[in-house]
Design a protein around this motif. Structure first.
Motif, mmCIF file in Angstrom:
data_model
loop_
_atom_site.group_PDB
_atom_site.id
_atom_site.type_symbol
_atom_site.label_atom_id
_atom_site.label_comp_id
_atom_site.label_asym_id
_atom_site.label_seq_id
_atom_site.Cartn_x
_atom_site.Cartn_y
_atom_site.Cartn_z
ATOM 1 N N ARG A 217 25.619 52.200 -0.652
ATOM 2 C CA ARG A 217 25.917 51.364 0.515
ATOM 3 C C ARG A 217 24.665 51.099 1.344
ATOM 4 O O ARG A 217 24.403 49.963 1.769
ATOM 5 C CB ARG A 217 27.006 52.027 1.367
ATOM 6 C CG ARG A 217 27.589 51.110 2.434
ATOM 7 C CD ARG A 217 28.840 51.716 3.059
ATOM 8 N NE ARG A 217 29.941 51.798 2.106
ATOM 9 C CZ ARG A 217 30.742 50.786 1.803
ATOM 10 N NH1 ARG A 217 30.564 49.599 2.376
ATOM 11 N NH2 ARG A 217 31.722 50.936 0.933
ATOM 12 N N ASP A 218 23.863 52.115 1.580
ATOM 13 C CA ASP A 218 22.657 51.939 2.392
ATOM 14 C C ASP A 218 21.594 51.107 1.678
ATOM 15 O O ASP A 218 20.659 50.608 2.311
ATOM 16 C CB ASP A 218 22.072 53.302 2.772
ATOM 17 C CG ASP A 218 22.940 54.044 3.788
ATOM 18 O OD1 ASP A 218 23.800 53.400 4.423
ATOM 19 O OD2 ASP A 218 22.752 55.274 3.936
ATOM 20 N N ASP A 219 21.735 50.964 0.355
ATOM 21 C CA ASP A 219 20.805 50.134 -0.408
ATOM 22 C C ASP A 219 21.277 48.683 -0.490
ATOM 23 O O ASP A 219 20.588 47.833 -1.072
ATOM 24 C CB ASP A 219 20.653 50.682 -1.832
ATOM 25 C CG ASP A 219 20.033 52.068 -1.854
ATOM 26 O OD1 ASP A 219 18.910 52.208 -1.340
ATOM 27 O OD2 ASP A 219 20.669 53.006 -2.370
ATOM 28 N N GLY A 220 22.466 48.409 0.068
ATOM 29 C CA GLY A 220 22.978 47.052 0.066
ATOM 30 C C GLY A 220 23.505 46.588 -1.274
ATOM 31 O O GLY A 220 23.660 45.383 -1.505
ATOM 32 N N ILE A 221 23.817 47.538 -2.177
ATOM 33 C CA ILE A 221 24.347 47.186 -3.493
ATOM 34 C C ILE A 221 25.866 47.317 -3.484
ATOM 35 O O ILE A 221 26.407 48.384 -3.216
ATOM 36 C CB ILE A 221 23.755 48.095 -4.590
ATOM 37 C CG1 ILE A 221 22.235 47.949 -4.649
ATOM 38 C CG2 ILE A 221 24.373 47.770 -5.956
ATOM 39 C CD1 ILE A 221 21.554 48.929 -5.595
ATOM 40 N N SER B 174 17.116 43.135 -5.571
ATOM 41 C CA SER B 174 17.854 41.878 -5.519
ATOM 42 C C SER B 174 18.284 41.535 -4.100
ATOM 43 O O SER B 174 18.533 42.412 -3.275
ATOM 44 C CB SER B 174 19.096 41.971 -6.423
ATOM 45 O OG SER B 174 19.919 40.835 -6.273
ATOM 46 N N ARG B 175 18.435 40.244 -3.844
ATOM 47 C CA ARG B 175 18.892 39.794 -2.530
ATOM 48 C C ARG B 175 20.388 40.034 -2.342
ATOM 49 O O ARG B 175 20.850 40.330 -1.249
ATOM 50 C CB ARG B 175 18.584 38.295 -2.368
ATOM 51 C CG ARG B 175 18.920 37.745 -0.989
ATOM 52 C CD ARG B 175 18.847 36.229 -0.953
ATOM 53 N NE ARG B 175 19.867 35.623 -1.789
ATOM 54 C CZ ARG B 175 21.142 35.485 -1.410
ATOM 55 N NH1 ARG B 175 21.556 35.936 -0.231
ATOM 56 N NH2 ARG B 175 22.012 34.897 -2.205
ATOM 57 N N ASN B 176 21.162 39.910 -3.426
ATOM 58 C CA ASN B 176 22.619 40.047 -3.325
ATOM 59 C C ASN B 176 23.158 40.774 -4.569
ATOM 60 O O ASN B 176 23.813 40.168 -5.416
ATOM 61 C CB ASN B 176 23.274 38.667 -3.178
ATOM 62 C CG ASN B 176 24.761 38.767 -2.869
ATOM 63 O OD1 ASN B 176 25.212 39.661 -2.157
ATOM 64 N ND2 ASN B 176 25.537 37.832 -3.409
ATOM 65 N N PRO B 177 22.893 42.071 -4.664
ATOM 66 C CA PRO B 177 23.208 42.794 -5.897
ATOM 67 C C PRO B 177 24.669 43.234 -5.990
ATOM 68 O O PRO B 177 25.301 43.582 -4.989
ATOM 69 C CB PRO B 177 22.288 44.014 -5.819
ATOM 70 C CG PRO B 177 22.128 44.254 -4.347
ATOM 71 C CD PRO B 177 22.155 42.905 -3.700
ATOM 72 N N HIS B 178 25.181 43.216 -7.231
ATOM 73 C CA HIS B 178 26.567 43.632 -7.481
ATOM 74 C C HIS B 178 26.658 44.462 -8.759
ATOM 75 O O HIS B 178 25.998 44.146 -9.751
ATOM 76 C CB HIS B 178 27.479 42.411 -7.664
ATOM 77 C CG HIS B 178 27.702 41.614 -6.431
ATOM 78 N ND1 HIS B 178 28.708 41.893 -5.534
ATOM 79 C CD2 HIS B 178 27.051 40.535 -5.938
ATOM 80 C CE1 HIS B 178 28.669 41.009 -4.543
ATOM 81 N NE2 HIS B 178 27.674 40.178 -4.763
ATOM 82 N N ILE B 179 27.490 45.485 -8.720
ATOM 83 C CA ILE B 179 27.965 46.158 -9.923
ATOM 84 C C ILE B 179 29.461 45.872 -10.020
ATOM 85 O O ILE B 179 30.209 46.140 -9.079
ATOM 86 C CB ILE B 179 27.724 47.676 -9.881
ATOM 87 C CG1 ILE B 179 26.223 47.982 -9.854
ATOM 88 C CG2 ILE B 179 28.390 48.364 -11.083
ATOM 89 C CD1 ILE B 179 25.905 49.466 -9.649
ATOM 90 N N ILE B 180 29.879 45.292 -11.147
ATOM 91 C CA ILE B 180 31.292 44.990 -11.379
ATOM 92 C C ILE B 180 31.729 45.771 -12.610
ATOM 93 O O ILE B 180 31.148 45.604 -13.690
ATOM 94 C CB ILE B 180 31.522 43.487 -11.604
ATOM 95 C CG1 ILE B 180 30.986 42.663 -10.431
ATOM 96 C CG2 ILE B 180 33.009 43.198 -11.830
ATOM 97 C CD1 ILE B 180 30.970 41.162 -10.688
#
Length: 275
Positions: free
Chosen positions: A183-187, A139-145
């Protein structure tokens, strides 16, 4: 183009309550919504199924995929993630919303009951996060909430309902750990918790109907979740966010709109939060 067009949001426990509200607010932004919950048939006492929410999502302007899912079933979770990806071409956001609330003392809690709430709250969040990560990496802008509280070690929170407390804190530790591991995966991985009690069926059954008038509607949590989803990169990663605090930072000022009872000014602060 709507703000979340092409963004896929996978929400566990989304047949009612906060999960449903997050689904609808993201749908209004044009998102693809995966409604993943156990409720695929009408319940005699609880409104909402994955299919009724799917219809609401479509009517709100989103695209829906309803999947009957028990987050304790690892194989089913893996298949659900695969189905979501194959249907929409991405998984951009995972919302770990599915949760069991049991407010009993350790001495009054059967081990089987503890195993149940732990398997939903901690293990379920673990299984869903692990299954989503390979797709989130694309994903371009991934999030886990994850819907869990800041860890408050004050004795008055540790005492009353140990089984529930340690499982909710476990969800928070899991998410804070993922913030660093990924963090290094940008997630981005962050938790979200309400400032006040939220008027949901789960709260009504666990605590009582009287509490509802002292609560806010699920909409405030949905607004906060949307702000997280729209945040670029790792700005919020590793944070334990409170709905009201985040919304105030983003310029929200009218919090009366979220009252379940417009005439009640005595709102109950939610569990694990001190003044």
């Amino acid at each position: 183009m709507a703000a979340l067009t092409g963004v896929t949001v996978f929400i566990t426990g989304s047949s009612r309550g906060i999960g449903r509200e997050i689904a609808l607010i993201c749908a209004q932004q044009g998102a693809n919504i995966v409604i993943a919950a156990k409720s695929d048939q009408p319940h005699p006492k609880l409104s909402g199924t994955i299919h009724s929410v799917a219809q609401e999502v479509e009517e709100a302007g989103g695209h829906a995929l309803a999947i009957k899912l028990d987050v304790r079933d690892e194989e089913a979770v893996n298949l659900a993630m695969q189905q979501a990806f194959e249907t929409f071409g991405s998984i951009d956001v995972l919302v770990n919303n599915a949760s069991a609330i049991v407010l009993t003392r350790l001495q009054d809690t059967d081990t089987k009951r503890f195993d149940l709430i732990n398997s939903i709250n901690v293990r379920g969040s673990f299984v869903c996060s692990k299954a989503a990560i390979p797709y989130l990496k694309k994903s371009r802008n991934p999030h886990i909430i994850t819907l869990s509280p800041p860890i408050n070690l004050a004795s008055h929170w540790l005492k009353p309902y140990i089984p529930y407390t340690i499982t909710k804190y476990g969800m928070t530790l899991l998410t804070m750990g993922l913030a660093e591991e990924l963090r290094d995966d940008g997630i981005s991985a962050a938790t979200l918790w309400p400032q006040t009690s939220i008027a949901t069926a789960a709260v009504e059954f666990a605590i009582g109907k009287e509490l509802l008038k002292h609560s806010r509607t699920p909409r405030i949590m949905a607004e906060a979740a949307l702000e997280i989803i729209k945040t670029e990169g790792l700005q919020l990663s590793g944070q334990t966010l409170i709905d009201e605090g985040l919304l105030k930072e983003r310029g929200f000022t009218d919090f009366d709109q979220y009252k379940h009872d417009p005439n009640c000014d005595d709102l109950m602060r939610d569990l694990f939060l001190d003044a």
